[in-house]
Design an enzyme around this catalytic site. Structure first.
Site, mmCIF file in Angstrom:
data_model
loop_
_atom_site.group_PDB
_atom_site.id
_atom_site.type_symbol
_atom_site.label_atom_id
_atom_site.label_comp_id
_atom_site.label_asym_id
_atom_site.label_seq_id
_atom_site.Cartn_x
_atom_site.Cartn_y
_atom_site.Cartn_z
ATOM 1 N N TYR A 113 0.868 -1.174 0.000
ATOM 2 C CA TYR A 113 0.000 0.000 0.000
ATOM 3 C C TYR A 113 0.910 1.230 0.000
ATOM 4 C CZ TYR A 113 -3.306 3.564 1.612
ATOM 5 O OH TYR A 113 -4.063 4.706 1.723
ATOM 6 N N ASP A 157 -2.403 -1.547 -3.864
ATOM 7 C CA ASP A 157 -2.765 -0.183 -4.213
ATOM 8 C C ASP A 157 -1.459 0.600 -4.246
ATOM 9 O OD1 ASP A 157 -3.617 2.400 -4.455
ATOM 10 O OD2 ASP A 157 -4.747 2.455 -2.571
ATOM 11 N N HIS A 261 -12.112 1.746 -4.522
ATOM 12 C CA HIS A 261 -11.354 0.821 -5.349
ATOM 13 C C HIS A 261 -12.197 -0.429 -5.598
ATOM 14 C CE1 HIS A 261 -7.256 2.680 -4.623
ATOM 15 N NE2 HIS A 261 -7.948 3.191 -3.615
#
Length: 270
Positions: A113, A157, A261
């Site tokens: 992330y 992500d 998302h």
């Protein structure tokens, strides 16, 4: 018989709030391994019961209260890789590396992330953007030191949409954090450092639009379709010939109380 591994990634944007949505992801994508980002909960409050009920008996989590956090849920036994890092010395739970047991040998999975970087694309004026660039530089150096990836998958992500058609308007997004030239160059250096293969663009040509995120601010996100590809799957070069399919669960963006998302899956022979 060739065995495959289905790996999914999803920025869930609070695993405790959205744990009931995991069943929909599993029903639609049936992943062997599900990597989550932005879990936003300390380890002791992770909803293990929900993951167990969906068949994910093996779990590794790294979370903190209110921010960040990553988790790997697996149907297969897994172990934590020994070279975990405290990126930029912040202790903010942005990476998990695991080895998943498979008959052909373990498969490394790295779940990242990357910092979002705030709104101003100037490291001198915006400490969040400076941190993002520092994070990318540090992870690139670490990747280069490890050498080319082998039997490995990197997901997460990554908070950068690198290609022209990874955003709804290349011209209008060039000065917007996530698509600025300095970020695009940084993620390219990272991918090249590990000789990673972009698994989503393996299936979707670079001249076609490809998004995994749509802002909460849009009243009708489908009609506006101002998306970005912030979520990525990379595979090592030795696994690339075994890429079988991908899926982007766009309908998940319509679920009640969902993330901005959507889940992404890649299936690869291992």
């Amino acid at each position: 018989m060739t065995l495959s591994l289905r790996v999914a990634t999803w920025n869930i944007n609070s695993v405790r709030l959205r744990a009931p949505l995991l069943a929909g992801v599993v029903e639609a994508l049936d992943p062997d391994v599900l990597c989550l980002q932005e879990t936003k909960t300390p380890d002791e409050h992770f909803p293990h019961e929900a993951a167990e009920a969906l068949g994910y008996a093996h779990r590794v989590i790294r979370g903190m209260k209110g921010y960040n956090g990553v988790a790997v849920l697996s149907r297969h036994p897994l172990s934590v890789l020994p070279d975990g890092r405290d990126w930029c010395g912040k202790g903010d739970c942005r990476h998990l590396g695991v080895a998943v047991d498979r008959p052909g040998g373990p498969v490394e999975i790295h779940n990242f992330y990357v910092p979002a970087g705030g709104d101003v694309p100037d490291p001198a004026a915006n400490p969040k953007f400076a941190h993002k660039l520092d994070f990318l530089a540090e992870v690139t150096a670490w990747t280069a030191a490890r050498g080319p990836a082998r039997r490995a998958v990197l997901v997460g992500d990554l908070n950068i949409a690198p290609l022209e058609h990874d955003v709804w308007s290349h011209k209008q997004m060039r000065d917007v954090v996530s698509h600025t030239p300095v970020e695009v160059e940084a993620i390219a250096r990272w991918r090249e450092a590990g000789d990673w293969h972009d698994a989503l663009r393996h299936f979707v040509p670079e001249e076609e639009k490809l998004y995994t995120w749509w802002s909460y601010r849009a009243k009708d996100w489908r009609a506006a379709d101002r998306g970005r590809r912030l979520d990525h799957v990379w595979v090592s070069r030795d696994l690339a010939p075994g890429l079988a399919r991908h899926a982007i669960l766009k309908d998940a963006r319509d679920w009640a109380q969902t993330s901005d998302h959507v889940p992404v899956l890649v299936e690869v022979a291992v």
